[in-house]
Scaffold this motif. Structure first.
Motif: not given
Length: 183
Positions: A101-114, A175-180
């Motif tokens: 779940l944590i990995v998936s949430l991280k991936e989704l946030v990363n995809e939104l930022l991408n 900056t947000l991508k580096n934080f995530v």
């Protein structure tokens, strides 16, 4: 990992990632009230409707947010993580759900930022190459990024005809991508 399994991982990751991106784009385009009749919007709706429409019967929207789209994106990302681990030889029972779940949430946030990052880059390049031209894809990208760009323009207005809002947004996204990534 054998060449066959690494090729299979690449294929599953690419196809799964593209579909999840389409679901996230549908969420974002509804959020910013982008042109529904744009051919690209129509394609995204047609691709995502088979999985999204049944979920909408169970999960209603709330406050203008399409929660069914976000839920579908999360479910698909969780499934993608499990499938990728199983293709690599791990047992599904050996992978704890909280970590997935944590990995998936991280991936989704990363995809939104991408999505936002590449949208801004395409807009910037298009403004140099073909300023003022009409393209359905560019129109959607403008509609997607304009709510954020306009907020930055209120703080940093265009100087000498140069709009720095896109550059500021790219810096914020990096900056947000580096934080995530550091989480």
């Amino acid at each position: 990992m054998s060449a066959l399994s690494s090729s299979l991982v690449f294929l599953i990751q690419t196809l799964g990632g593209l579909y999840i991106m389409a679901v996230l784009l549908r969420f974002l385009l509804q959020l910013v009230k982008a042109d529904f009749y744009n051919p690209i919007s129509q394609a995204i709706v047609k691709v995502t409707s088979p999985l999204l429409n049944p979920l909408r019967k169970v999960i209603p929207g709330m406050g203008g947010l399409d929660l069914a789209s976000l839920t579908l994106a999360l479910i698909l990302q969780i499934l993608l993580v499990y499938v990728l681990f199983m293709v690599q030889g791990f047992s599904a029972a050996a992978i704890p759900l909280p970590q997935v779940l944590i990995v998936s949430l991280k991936e989704l946030v990363n995809e939104l930022l991408n999505i936002y990052m590449f949208s801004l880059i395409v807009i910037a390049i298009a403004s140099w190459v073909a300023p003022g031209s009409y393209n359905p894809g560019l129109m959607l990208l403008h509609q997607l990024t304009e709510p954020l760009s306009s907020r930055i323009r209120k703080v940093i207005p265009p100087l000498g005809g140069l709009d720095f809002s896109l550059m500021v947004l790219v810096l914020v996204i990096i900056t947000l991508k580096n934080f995530v990534a550091a989480l």
